[in-house]
Design a protein around this motif. Structure first.
Motif, PDB file in Angstrom:
ATOM      1  N   GLN A  29      -5.835   7.554   3.769  1.00 27.05           N
ATOM      2  CA  GLN A  29      -5.666   6.243   4.387  1.00 27.05           C
ATOM      3  C   GLN A  29      -4.209   5.788   4.315  1.00 27.05           C
ATOM      4  O   GLN A  29      -3.680   5.211   5.270  1.00 27.05           O
ATOM      5  CB  GLN A  29      -6.569   5.227   3.701  1.00 27.05           C
ATOM      6  CG  GLN A  29      -8.049   5.499   3.882  1.00 27.05           C
ATOM      7  CD  GLN A  29      -8.920   4.528   3.115  1.00 27.05           C
ATOM      8  OE1 GLN A  29      -8.585   3.355   2.993  1.00 27.05           O
ATOM      9  NE2 GLN A  29     -10.043   5.001   2.588  1.00 27.05           N
ATOM     10  N   ALA A  30      -3.566   6.059   3.189  1.00 23.05           N
ATOM     11  CA  ALA A  30      -2.166   5.668   3.028  1.00 23.05           C
ATOM     12  C   ALA A  30      -1.243   6.514   3.899  1.00 23.05           C
ATOM     13  O   ALA A  30      -0.257   6.017   4.446  1.00 23.05           O
ATOM     14  CB  ALA A  30      -1.765   5.784   1.559  1.00 23.05           C
ATOM     15  N   PRO A  33      -2.251   5.702   8.365  1.00 21.29           N
ATOM     16  CA  PRO A  33      -2.810   4.365   8.605  1.00 21.29           C
ATOM     17  C   PRO A  33      -3.248   4.136  10.041  1.00 21.29           C
ATOM     18  O   PRO A  33      -4.090   3.264  10.300  1.00 21.29           O
ATOM     19  CB  PRO A  33      -1.655   3.432   8.229  1.00 21.29           C
ATOM     20  CG  PRO A  33      -0.420   4.268   8.386  1.00 21.29           C
ATOM     21  CD  PRO A  33      -0.825   5.651   7.978  1.00 21.29           C
ATOM     22  N   GLU A  34      -2.721   4.908  10.994  1.00 26.67           N
ATOM     23  CA  GLU A  34      -3.084   4.733  12.400  1.00 26.67           C
ATOM     24  C   GLU A  34      -4.298   5.558  12.805  1.00 26.67           C
ATOM     25  O   GLU A  34      -4.753   5.459  13.946  1.00 26.67           O
ATOM     26  CB  GLU A  34      -1.897   5.113  13.293  1.00 26.67           C
ATOM     27  CG  GLU A  34      -0.777   4.087  13.288  1.00 26.67           C
ATOM     28  CD  GLU A  34      -1.253   2.740  13.821  1.00 26.67           C
ATOM     29  OE1 GLU A  34      -1.872   2.721  14.902  1.00 26.67           O
ATOM     30  OE2 GLU A  34      -1.038   1.720  13.147  1.00 26.67           O
TER      31      GLU A  34
END
Length: 207
Positions: A29-30, A33-34
């Motif tokens: 996720q980090a 992020p897109e």
């Protein structure tokens, strides 16, 4: 060359692979992020264009009966049936009419029902996306490419640990697989139809 296909995306399908809660780890996720927004846009595009979407999901039984050998040895698996981890992420779930195939391997092609469906429905060209680039997406895409399907990985609609993601895309670019971005898909259609026609002509010439 002008396209004369009444249903231009009929020979194509999107395989959306393992976009499930257990695979969407904080580190991914980090790093990506897109990714959720890209998947939303990809699904919107496919649905608007009537490009068939097929969801692949890894699902293991609670009793361990279909676990991979290494999972059994460590007495732990993810995506256990009936848990939230096995569910598709909210922004990547199927809508009515979209097929879902379960698998208990890293390679979605081990599910022969998937291959039977692709072949009987006349699919010739597969777009692949999902989690994780270097594992289930790669294993599935590499298998389809070896089973006679033209196969593309959509680079910005896949996610993984960044080093693994980058190495995978670089290693297999134009080897087994074509690599494109989401934005490039519409402009590739004519070329992809030409590839299908060229491949079929070559196959027919040796039969």
């Amino acid at each position: 060359m002008r396209l004369n296909f009444s249903d231009k995306w009929q020979p194509f399908a999107l395989l959306l692979i393992d976009v499930q809660n257990d695979f969407w780890e904080p580190q991914l996720q980090a790093a990506f992020p897109e990714f959720p927004n890209k998947i939303r846009r990809l699904l919107n595009f496919c649905r608007q264009e009537e490009l068939e979407v097929i969801h692949l999901r890894e699902v293991f039984e609670p009793d361990g009966s279909n676990w991979l050998p290494r999972y059994r040895l460590r007495e732990r698996a993810i995506c256990i049936r009936g848990t939230s981890g096995a569910e598709g992420l909210d922004w990547a779930r199927e809508i009515p009419g979209e097929k879902v195939f379960e698998k208990y391997t890293l390679d979605g092609c081990q599910n022969t029902q998937l291959i039977d469906y692709l072949q009987t429905s006349g699919k010739r060209f597969l777009l692949t996306a999902g989690l994780a680039t270097s594992v289930c997406v790669l294993f599935t895409a590499a298998s389809t490419a070896q089973l006679g399907f033209l196969t593309v990985m959509i680079s910005d609609c896949c996610a993984d640990y960044p080093e693994s993601h980058g190495i995978t895309l670089k290693r297999y670019l134009n080897y087994l697989l074509e690599v494109v971005t989401l934005e490039e898909i519409p402009s590739c259609l004519e070329t992809w139809h030409s590839q299908i026609q060229q491949l079929e002509a070559q196959i027919n010439s040796v039969e």
